[in-house]
Design a protein around this motif. Structure first.
Motif, short mmCIF file in Angstrom:
data_model
loop_
_atom_site.label_atom_id
_atom_site.label_comp_id
_atom_site.label_asym_id
_atom_site.label_seq_id
_atom_site.Cartn_x
_atom_site.Cartn_y
_atom_site.Cartn_z
N ASN A 46 6.46 1.45 -1.19
CA ASN A 46 6.37 0.00 -1.18
C ASN A 46 7.21 -0.52 -0.02
O ASN A 46 7.94 0.21 0.63
N TYR A 47 7.07 -1.84 0.22
CA TYR A 47 7.73 -2.45 1.37
C TYR A 47 9.24 -2.60 1.16
O TYR A 47 10.00 -2.65 2.13
N GLU A 48 9.70 -2.68 -0.09
CA GLU A 48 11.14 -2.74 -0.33
C GLU A 48 11.80 -1.42 0.05
O GLU A 48 12.86 -1.40 0.70
N ASP A 49 11.17 -0.30 -0.32
CA ASP A 49 11.68 1.00 0.12
C ASP A 49 11.65 1.13 1.63
O ASP A 49 12.52 1.75 2.23
N GLU A 50 10.62 0.54 2.26
CA GLU A 50 10.52 0.60 3.72
C GLU A 50 11.70 -0.13 4.37
O GLU A 50 12.28 0.35 5.35
N LYS A 51 12.10 -1.29 3.80
CA LYS A 51 13.24 -2.02 4.36
C LYS A 51 14.52 -1.20 4.25
O LYS A 51 15.32 -1.14 5.19
N LYS A 93 14.41 1.55 6.83
CA LYS A 93 14.65 1.04 8.19
C LYS A 93 16.14 0.80 8.41
O LYS A 93 16.67 1.10 9.50
N THR A 128 3.57 2.84 4.98
CA THR A 128 3.74 2.32 3.62
C THR A 128 2.41 2.39 2.89
O THR A 128 1.43 1.76 3.29
N SER A 129 2.38 3.18 1.84
CA SER A 129 1.18 3.35 1.04
C SER A 129 1.60 3.81 -0.35
O SER A 129 2.57 4.55 -0.50
N CYS A 180 6.47 5.59 2.68
CA CYS A 180 7.14 4.91 1.58
C CYS A 180 6.11 4.39 0.60
O CYS A 180 4.94 4.14 0.96
#
Length: 950
Positions: free
Chosen positions: A548-553, A556, A572-573, A546
């Motif tokens: 960013n971390y928002e896309d990661e959430k 998930k 995430t990178s 992903c």
């Protein structure tokens, strides 16, 4: 024949109504309406029929040289019904035929001949017919031109030609065209072909003898003028289509005429004064010079703005570099701290291990002392128990001797001796049997223990085989499912997961669409390296990445809804549009490729993810295992190479190597069918192996059960034999003790008893001392063992801490590499940015010099600078157009009149064609209106006639 009671002009403004082909079908349907509608329509048409008009009545007819008559007439007719009577051949049929032919009918409609030349009397050159029609009343046709009567003169030549002359009341010829006659007949509603108006003999015979409904319907259509209205409607529709086609053709022609007109207009306008155009050209050239200067100055502004923006952006790059530099320092400090912790833990373990060995030796020593003491206690307890038994036996024997001293036992002594010998023989046999049984028991016990060990080994092997079979079945199911969808190699729910990601992307939940599974987005250049790459990447094949971390959430949450069981890793990178430049830190071997070189990766995000988290640019792929060990461990490994993989999946480091735990590639194999066949064969072999295992296990269980049964039987026989031996020994002892009891024996027995009592007292005290000593040694051993166990647990705790610290060390090492990579990336971007600023400054300097040179040239052309609003491109095109125009004007000075003439001709042609197009368009609209109106009239008339015919 004529219309005695006609409808009003308002009700039927147009007499001819032509219907479409579909209307014929509608005409065949009987309109079923109620009595009120019939009454309304009847009243409407009856009211219209009450208007009486004299227009169209036949006043007289004259025939000359027509058929077999030289001269007939003139015959004057009354205003109402007229009857023509006479003998055969007197000319009755000739009058009717002359009416049909003179009023436009053809020869076949008369049933008297096939052509008009047959109506000319034999021996004459022509035949004449003159008919006078009344032209009075409100339906009169052009009363101001024809007056109260219209005279129709027809001449038929011997060749069959027909000519008309339409005269007024005074005999003046008004027209000689048949179209005018047809207009008069339409106005008077005279239909010579209508059997209701003119019924010939043949038509009457045909009508009377006709039995078909179709013929009667056709007669009805003609009689009610519906057929004529239908034909007129078809004619109008055909005319409309022809007009539309002509309109489309004229539209293309109009475009060509307009183009020619515009060309001629340009040529006409180009005849302006050359001097004015020269003056305008010079002015435009001056404007052109300063327009070029203005555009070059405008080009400088964005370059200056970009230079300032880039200089401001340099600070951001510096901040990024400093930020990642600090992160590198922090990561290195954290790595050093973890390394110090690991060294400290290693030192503690090194210090604790010798002490643990000492404690273990001390515990073993105390255990030996405890075992020795326990042996002494056991020996004392055994001796004490034997002495007690001896005491009991001596007491019993002493009592028996005391009772039998006075008795003589000669006979009993003989029997006792024989019994002793017999018992001794039985004891020898039983001891031999007991020895044999002991050997058998040892053999059975050894066999059972060996079988149990073999059972344990087989159980472990069977569990491994079952796990392998289950894994191969799951892999086979995945391969079978991947025939239609390769995604299922990476998980059964992977297509549903990607569908959920695509749906979330359509809803706009992701800033950047996640990539994955990574193994699905890569392909091999060499299929033989599939196993090596799969072992190298491992869980990364199913991983997702992903931005960013928002896309990661969001990802998930989608995984939680879709997936069951373990979830793929999410990396995430930040997504970059280009692949990392790894030329300085990647391995480059002339004979063997790296993993990065062996893969075909279209998406740079996937390539960067594998570079960052697996370092695929530093891993070699060497097909031969021996060659791989030679390259990595034979000397100095290749530069920047951290490890290598063989095609069999072996992992080789410079100082160690590991074998692969799988023999074939599951996710990256190329030929699915081959993999399926291989797995099916392997499953067949494993199932056969499982069957053999079950047979061996069943046989082993049966053998173990048999040996355990034999062991129990032998143990029971040994116990029974030992019981017999004990009984016989007791009986033998009793028999021996009974022999010749004497007083000396009693005394000796009493002494022995006293000695045994003393020994029991001594052994009892010795037993108590040994028991107390054993308790002390047991406490010492338990303390030593507890201390050793505590020391061992402490070492295990420290080792576990070391494992966690090692994991943290690995993560910290990866974090350091990641931070260094990002720092290097931003260093390169900053250097590229600074180089771009330097290049932009050089370009700006060159551009300023070009502007100064352009200003100098413009000053030479026009000393005074003028503000120009037009662009240099438009000025240049206008200058070129003026030059061409001037050149053309100079060439065409002699053809001025020709140009003007051509311009006016083109203009006139264009206007004429435009007017024709407008007229055609108006005519088409008029036809549409007429067709709609006639169709309505046709429907009303058909409905009215249907109502009347009921």
């Amino acid at each position: 024949m004529s219309k005695r009671g006609s409808t009003s002009a308002v009700e039927y403004p147009n007499k001819r109504i032509r219907s479409s082909p579909n209307d014929e079908e509608e005409g065949t349907d009987v309109v079923e309406s109620d009595q009120e509608e019939d009454s309304t329509l009847s009243n409407r048409f009856l009211c219209a029929g009450e208007v009486v008009s004299d227009a169209g009545l036949v006043e007289s007819i004259t025939l000359k040289n027509f058929m077999c008559h030289s001269h007939l007439g003139p015959f004057a007719f009354g205003s109402n019904v007229n009857f023509v009577v006479g003998n055969n051949g007197s000319g009755k049929s000739a009058i009717l035929t002359a009416l049909i032919v003179a009023l436009g009918g053809n020869a076949q409609a008369t049933n008297r001949g096939s052509s008009l030349k047959g109506f000319v009397k034999e021996g004459e050159s022509s035949a004449d017919v003159s008919i006078t029609l009344r032209n009075k009343g409100k339906d009169a046709y052009k009363p101001d031109v024809y007056g109260p009567s219209v005279v129709v003169d027809l001449r038929i030549t011997r060749e069959g030609l027909r000519t008309y002359k339409l005269r007024n009341k005074s005999g003046q010829v008004i027209s000689t065209k048949k179209e005018e006659l047809l207009s008069i007949l339409d106005s008077f509603n005279i239909q010579v072909n209508n059997p209701v108006s003119i019924l010939t003999q043949e038509m009457s015979k045909h009508f009377l003898h006709s039995k078909g409904e179709g013929d009667k319907y056709k007669f009805f259509m003609k009689a009610t003028q519906l057929q004529q209205m239908k034909d007129d409607f078809i004619h109008i529709k055909t005319t409309k289509h022809i007009t539309e086609d002509r309109f489309a053709q004229n539209r293309d022609c109009l475009k060509d005429l307009k183009r020619k007109y515009l060309e001629k207009e340009d040529r006409y306008k180009s005849l302006a004064s050359i001097n004015e155009m020269q003056t305008q050209l010079e002015e435009l050239q001056k404007q052109m010079a300063w327009a070029l200067v203005s555009e070059m100055e405008k080009e400088l502004e964005p370059m200056k703005d970009k230079l300032q923006c880039d200089r401001r952006a340099t600070e951001k790059f510096d901040e990024k570099v400093d930020e990642w530099k600090n992160k590198v320092e922090q990561a290195e400090q954290k790595l050093k701290h973890i390394q110090d912790q690991l060294e400290e833990i290693t030192q503690q373990v090194g210090e604790l291990q010798p002490k643990c060995a000492e404690l273990k030796a001390e515990a073993q020593k105390r255990n030996k002392l405890l075992k020795s003491c326990e042996l002494g206690v056991h020996r004392c307890r055994t001796n004490l128990r034997d002495l007690e038994k001896d005491k009991v036996q001596l007491s019993s024997r002493l009592k028996d001797l005391s009772l039998s001293i006075s008795q003589t036992v000669d006979a009993e002594s003989q029997l006792s001796t024989e019994r002793v010998a017999h018992i001794q023989t039985e004891l020898d046999n039983l001891e031999h049997q007991s020895s044999t049984l002991s050997q058998q028991i040892d053999q059975y016990q050894h066999s059972c223990s060996r079988m149990k060990e073999e059972q344990g080994k087989m159980r472990k092997e069977f569990d491994v085989l079952r796990r392998s079979i289950e894994a191969n079945k799951r892999t086979l199911d995945t391969m079978m499912a991947s025939r239609s969808n390769r995604l299922r190699r990476f998980g059964d729910q992977m297509p549903e997961l990607l569908g959920g990601i695509e749906e979330a992307h359509r809803k706009g939940l992701f800033k950047h669409t996640p990539r994955g599974p990574l193994g699905y987005l890569i392909s091999l250049k060499d299929p033989e390296l599939a196993l090596a790459v799969e072992v190298c990447l491992k869980s990364l094949l199913r991983a997702f990445t992903c931005d960013n971390y928002e896309d990661e959430k969001v990802l998930k949450s989608i995984m939680a809804k879709v997936l069951r069981g373990p979830r793929p890793t999410i990396i995430t990178s930040q997504f970059l549009p280009r692949v990392h430049d790894t030329r300085r830190r990647a391995v480059n071997h002339p004979d063997y490729p790296s993993v990065l070189q062996a893969l075909d990766i279209e998406d740079p995000v996937v390539a960067n993810c594998l570079i960052d988290h697996r370092g695929i640019e530093c891993i070699l792929l060497i097909k031969n295992r021996t060659e791989a060990r030679r390259v990595m461990q034979g000397g100095t490994p290749p530069a920047h190479c951290t490890q290598a993989f063989s095609k069999d999946g072996d992992q080789i480091y410079p100082n160690r190597s590991y074998s692969a735990d799988q023999s074939r590639a599951n996710c990256l194999s190329g030929d699915v069918e081959e993999e399926i066949v291989h797995l099916q064969r392997e499953l067949e072999n494993q199932n056969a192996q499982e069957a053999r295992f079950m047979q061996r296990k069943k046989k082993l269980d049966e053998d173990l059960k048999q040996n355990e049964g034999l062991l129990r039987r032998a143990s029971m026989e040994q116990k029974s034999t030992n019981d017999k031996v004990t009984k016989l020994q007791l009986e033998l002892t009793d028999l021996k003790n009974v022999e010749e009891p004497q007083s000396d024996d009693v005394r000796l027995l009493e002494e022995d008893l006293q000695e045994i009592v003393e020994k029991i007292s001594s052994k009892r005290s010795e037993f108590e001392e040994a028991k107390a000593q054993m308790a002390i040694l047991k406490d010492d051993y338990e303390k030593a063992e507890q201390e050793r166990q505590q020391h061992k647990d402490r070492i295990s705790t420290i080792v576990e801490e070391a494992d966690s610290v090692k994991d943290e060390l690995s993560k910290a090492d990866q974090e350091v590499m990641k931070c260094k990579h990002h720092k290097k990336h931003y260093d390169e971007k900053r250097n590229a940015h600074l180089a771009g600023i330097k290049n932009l400054e050089a370009q700006l300097k060159r551009k300023e010099e070009e502007v100064e040179a352009s200003v100098a040239k413009a000053t030479q052309i026009s000393p005074d600078r003028s503000e120009v609003s037009r662009t240099a491109k438009s000025l240049d095109s206008e200058i070129n157009r003026l030059k061409v125009k001037i050149s053309t004007q100079q060439e065409q000075q002699e053809d001025r009149e020709e140009v003007v003439r051509q311009f006016h001709e083109a203009l006139e042609s264009y206007r004429s064609m435009s007017q024709q197009m407008k007229n055609l368009n108006s005519f088409i609209k008029c036809l549409d209106s007429v067709m709609i109106h006639r169709l309505q009239i046709y429907a009303d008339l058909r409905q009215f006639l249907s109502a009347r015919c009921k």
